[in-house]
Design a protein around this motif. Structure first.
Motif, mmCIF file in Angstrom:
data_model
loop_
_atom_site.group_PDB
_atom_site.id
_atom_site.type_symbol
_atom_site.label_atom_id
_atom_site.label_comp_id
_atom_site.label_asym_id
_atom_site.label_seq_id
_atom_site.Cartn_x
_atom_site.Cartn_y
_atom_site.Cartn_z
ATOM 1 N N LEU A 1 85.909 112.133 23.585
ATOM 2 C CA LEU A 1 86.652 112.418 24.812
ATOM 3 C C LEU A 1 85.732 112.478 26.027
ATOM 4 O O LEU A 1 86.113 112.058 27.128
ATOM 5 C CB LEU A 1 87.435 113.716 24.660
ATOM 6 N N ARG A 2 84.527 112.994 25.829
ATOM 7 C CA ARG A 2 83.583 113.067 26.950
ATOM 8 C C ARG A 2 83.194 111.672 27.445
ATOM 9 O O ARG A 2 82.915 111.480 28.625
ATOM 10 C CB ARG A 2 82.344 113.862 26.538
ATOM 11 N N GLU A 3 83.208 110.699 26.537
ATOM 12 C CA GLU A 3 82.917 109.323 26.940
ATOM 13 C C GLU A 3 84.025 108.749 27.823
ATOM 14 O O GLU A 3 83.809 107.774 28.543
ATOM 15 C CB GLU A 3 82.740 108.437 25.704
ATOM 16 N N LEU A 4 85.204 109.354 27.761
ATOM 17 C CA LEU A 4 86.353 108.846 28.514
ATOM 18 C C LEU A 4 86.528 109.530 29.867
ATOM 19 O O LEU A 4 87.478 109.207 30.593
ATOM 20 C CB LEU A 4 87.640 109.027 27.691
ATOM 21 N N ARG A 5 85.635 110.437 30.199
ATOM 22 C CA ARG A 5 85.754 111.101 31.496
ATOM 23 C C ARG A 5 85.670 110.072 32.618
ATOM 24 O O ARG A 5 84.836 109.176 32.596
ATOM 25 C CB ARG A 5 84.651 112.140 31.657
ATOM 26 N N GLY A 6 86.523 110.220 33.582
ATOM 27 C CA GLY A 6 86.562 109.278 34.695
ATOM 28 C C GLY A 6 87.536 108.138 34.506
ATOM 29 O O GLY A 6 87.853 107.435 35.465
ATOM 30 N N VAL A 7 88.054 107.942 33.276
ATOM 31 C CA VAL A 7 89.061 106.903 33.043
ATOM 32 C C VAL A 7 90.433 107.498 33.371
ATOM 33 O O VAL A 7 90.818 108.521 32.782
ATOM 34 C CB VAL A 7 89.039 106.407 31.580
ATOM 35 N N PRO A 8 91.190 106.912 34.291
ATOM 36 C CA PRO A 8 92.460 107.516 34.721
ATOM 37 C C PRO A 8 93.615 107.277 33.742
ATOM 38 O O PRO A 8 94.612 106.619 34.042
ATOM 39 C CB PRO A 8 92.720 106.836 36.065
ATOM 40 N N ILE A 9 93.475 107.834 32.545
ATOM 41 C CA ILE A 9 94.532 107.736 31.535
ATOM 42 C C ILE A 9 95.700 108.618 31.972
ATOM 43 O O ILE A 9 95.517 109.765 32.376
ATOM 44 C CB ILE A 9 93.981 108.174 30.162
ATOM 45 N N ASP A 10 96.913 108.082 31.873
ATOM 46 C CA ASP A 10 98.080 108.815 32.380
ATOM 47 C C ASP A 10 98.527 109.931 31.451
ATOM 48 O O ASP A 10 99.081 110.939 31.907
ATOM 49 C CB ASP A 10 99.239 107.844 32.629
ATOM 50 N N ALA A 11 98.332 109.753 30.138
ATOM 51 C CA ALA A 11 98.745 110.796 29.195
ATOM 52 C C ALA A 11 98.046 110.575 27.861
ATOM 53 O O ALA A 11 97.656 109.451 27.526
ATOM 54 C CB ALA A 11 100.258 110.806 29.007
ATOM 55 N N PHE A 12 97.913 111.661 27.105
ATOM 56 C CA PHE A 12 97.374 111.609 25.753
ATOM 57 C C PHE A 12 98.516 111.881 24.770
ATOM 58 O O PHE A 12 99.262 112.850 24.937
ATOM 59 C CB PHE A 12 96.275 112.654 25.563
ATOM 60 N N LEU A 13 98.602 111.050 23.758
ATOM 61 C CA LEU A 13 99.647 111.170 22.741
ATOM 62 C C LEU A 13 99.061 111.912 21.550
ATOM 63 O O LEU A 13 98.127 111.422 20.899
ATOM 64 C CB LEU A 13 100.121 109.778 22.341
ATOM 65 N N VAL A 14 99.592 113.114 21.245
ATOM 66 C CA VAL A 14 98.968 114.005 20.263
ATOM 67 C C VAL A 14 100.026 114.584 19.324
ATOM 68 O O VAL A 14 101.225 114.598 19.636
ATOM 69 C CB VAL A 14 98.220 115.159 20.960
ATOM 70 N N SER A 15 99.572 115.081 18.169
ATOM 71 C CA SER A 15 100.489 115.737 17.241
ATOM 72 C C SER A 15 99.911 117.039 16.686
ATOM 73 O O SER A 15 100.659 117.927 16.304
ATOM 74 C CB SER A 15 100.836 114.794 16.084
ATOM 75 N N ASP A 16 98.596 117.144 16.639
ATOM 76 C CA ASP A 16 97.908 118.287 16.058
ATOM 77 C C ASP A 16 97.607 119.315 17.154
ATOM 78 O O ASP A 16 96.941 118.994 18.137
ATOM 79 C CB ASP A 16 96.609 117.773 15.424
ATOM 80 N N PRO A 17 98.066 120.574 17.013
ATOM 81 C CA PRO A 17 97.788 121.587 18.043
ATOM 82 C C PRO A 17 96.304 121.782 18.313
ATOM 83 O O PRO A 17 95.902 122.039 19.453
ATOM 84 C CB PRO A 17 98.427 122.859 17.471
ATOM 85 N N GLY A 18 95.472 121.671 17.268
ATOM 86 C CA GLY A 18 94.039 121.795 17.476
ATOM 87 C C GLY A 18 93.493 120.681 18.338
ATOM 88 O O GLY A 18 92.641 120.915 19.214
ATOM 89 N N VAL A 19 93.978 119.461 18.122
ATOM 90 C CA VAL A 19 93.566 118.324 18.944
ATOM 91 C C VAL A 19 94.009 118.546 20.389
ATOM 92 O O VAL A 19 93.280 118.227 21.335
ATOM 93 C CB VAL A 19 94.135 117.007 18.373
ATOM 94 N N MET A 20 95.212 119.106 20.569
ATOM 95 C CA MET A 20 95.679 119.420 21.927
ATOM 96 C C MET A 20 94.699 120.354 22.625
ATOM 97 O O MET A 20 94.377 120.160 23.808
ATOM 98 C CB MET A 20 97.054 120.088 21.871
ATOM 99 N N GLU A 21 94.223 121.373 21.903
ATOM 100 C CA GLU A 21 93.282 122.321 22.487
ATOM 101 C C GLU A 21 91.972 121.636 22.871
ATOM 102 O O GLU A 21 91.390 121.931 23.925
ATOM 103 C CB GLU A 21 93.013 123.461 21.492
ATOM 104 N N VAL A 22 91.507 120.724 22.032
ATOM 105 C CA VAL A 22 90.265 120.008 22.340
ATOM 106 C C VAL A 22 90.447 119.162 23.597
ATOM 107 O O VAL A 22 89.583 119.146 24.489
ATOM 108 C CB VAL A 22 89.833 119.120 21.153
ATOM 109 N N ILE A 23 91.589 118.462 23.701
ATOM 110 C CA ILE A 23 91.854 117.632 24.884
ATOM 111 C C ILE A 23 91.910 118.501 26.137
ATOM 112 O O ILE A 23 91.344 118.156 27.180
ATOM 113 C CB ILE A 23 93.146 116.827 24.700
#
Length: 411
Positions: A82-104
């Motif tokens: 995710l740190r490699e993606l900083r600065g990329v204007p992604i409109d949304a992240f598609l997630v299912s795992d609550p832990g992954v949500m917290e990391v994002i």
């Protein structure tokens, strides 16, 4: 009336650009890790940057899938990714795992989150829960009917968006939460490695008679007891528009660029026609015929109008119907002499009849005439080499990205 979003799959950079060019309002794609389509080409971080820039310049939104169910060993690599993606204007992240949500959230505090269909979103109380957790959009479980979707829409908090699959492969298991692949092949479907055992051919065995296979039906071909037909809702745009969903999602990140172009093109025309005049909208059969020019299984409307039944399965074969072959894509528009540069995708020969289609036209037919190798200038009777670049005479003007297809003759 706000137009529903047409959301298209992008299994790699070419498919992303194709979806944008052929009319998608938004695209969803995965990176090389943490996406539930490990078998798709997926995008490297530089490709994500390029693809997002390409899409946003053309008014198309971009959603990144990070929807695996993570194990402990996934967390630190996910943070690094995710740190490699900083600065990329992604409109949304598609997630299912609550832990992954917290990391994002830790890496992108203001990120818009969309809940994947893997999370099995089936009722309005669950919708309210995810809204309180900060989720902006819910991708509904495929097992919901239109009536259930309307009720969820009516009873959900204001500002919460609903998205639903309207076309593509159906899963025999509940919203993709399947253990068959892991059990039979060691490939975990919930980490993006599904081997699709629901498409296998099955027979009956008896433990004391190894190697003897008994057909489950009285049919020598065996039985595809878990094999669902493909979802297709193109005939039901009004019902979808009135259901409360804001996004109509097409499945197919592992399909070809030709498939993406064909399906997006057909749904784009149907949706636009409906919103031009909802009161007098009439479905045009040509849209369905165009859709069928991409390989597909038999179609079903899934759970939208009734519970799934025997007619929604195909017990005889898991094979695709394929009536057309994708033979080329235009890489450079026709010059003053009518010659375009075409990249070969399947063998084609002089004298064959082809159809040419593009995002701003229906299609036209022509016979393959003069054709030259681009590099050597040698005239060709056929183009058998994969991705060979050709100079081909076109009978009508063509643009970059137009596609060439040939009807497959019956044996």
């Amino acid at each position: 009336m706000k137009k529903i979003e047409l959301l298209a799959p992008a299994g790699d950079l070419e498919k992303l650009k194709t979806a944008v060019d052929y009319g998608a309002d938004a695209v969803y794609f995965g990176g090389e890790m943490f996406s539930l389509r490990a078998g798709a080409g997926n995008l490297t971080v530089p490709e994500i940057r390029e693809g997002v820039e390409y899409a946003r310049q053309r008014g198309c939104r971009c959603y990144l899938t990070v929807n695996i169910y993570a194990h402990n060993e996934d967390i630190e690599p996910l943070q690094t990714y995710l740190r490699e993606l900083r600065g990329v204007p992604i409109d949304a992240f598609l997630v299912s795992d609550p832990g992954v949500m917290e990391v994002i959230r830790g890496e992108f505090p203001s990120a818009e989150l969309h809940l994947s269909t893997q999370a099995n979103m089936t009722n309005y109380r669950t919708a309210g829960f995810w809204h309180r957790m900060g989720v902006k959009r819910l991708v509904l479980a495929r097992e919901l009917s239109l009536a259930e979707i309307r009720e969820i829409s009516q009873k959900s908090p204001e500002g919460l968006e609903l998205e639903a699959f309207v076309h593509g492969a159906m899963c025999i298991s509940y919203s993709g939460r399947c253990l068959l692949s892991s059990f039979m092949t060691g490939r975990d479907a919930n980490r993006g490695l599904c081997a699709h055992p629901c498409r296998y051919r099955y027979a009956l065995t008896e433990e004391k008679r190894p190697g003897q296979y008994y057909p489950i039906e009285e049919d020598s071909r065996g039985s595809y007891i878990l094999n669902s037909k493909d979802l297709c809702m193109i005939r039901h745009i009004p019902e979808l528009a009135e259901s409360g969903i804001v996004s109509a999602k097409l499945e197919g990140r592992m399909k070809s660029a030709y498939y993406v172009a064909t399906v997006v093109h057909a749904y784009r025309r149907a949706i636009d026609a409906y919103y031009r005049d909802p009161e007098h909208y009439v479905f045009r059969e040509e849209w369905f015929r165009e859709l069928c020019k991409a390989s597909h299984r038999d179609f079903t409307t899934g759970f939208y109008f009734h519970d799934a039944a025997a007619e929604d399965q195909n017990y005889e074969t898991s094979a695709y119907r394929k009536e057309y072959s994708f033979v080329g894509v235009v890489r450079r528009p026709a010059d003053a002499d009518g010659f375009a540069v075409v990249e070969q995708r399947n063998k084609m020969s002089r004298g064959e009849r082809i159809e040419v289609f593009g995002p701003d036209i229906g299609f036209f037919c022509q016979e393959i005439g003069e054709m030259y190798d681009l590099e050597s200038g040698e005239p060709l009777e056929s183009a058998p080499h994969p991705q060979q670049l050709l100079r081909m005479r076109m009978e009508q003007p063509v643009k970059e990205g137009y596609m060439l297809r040939r009807r497959i003759e019956e044996p």
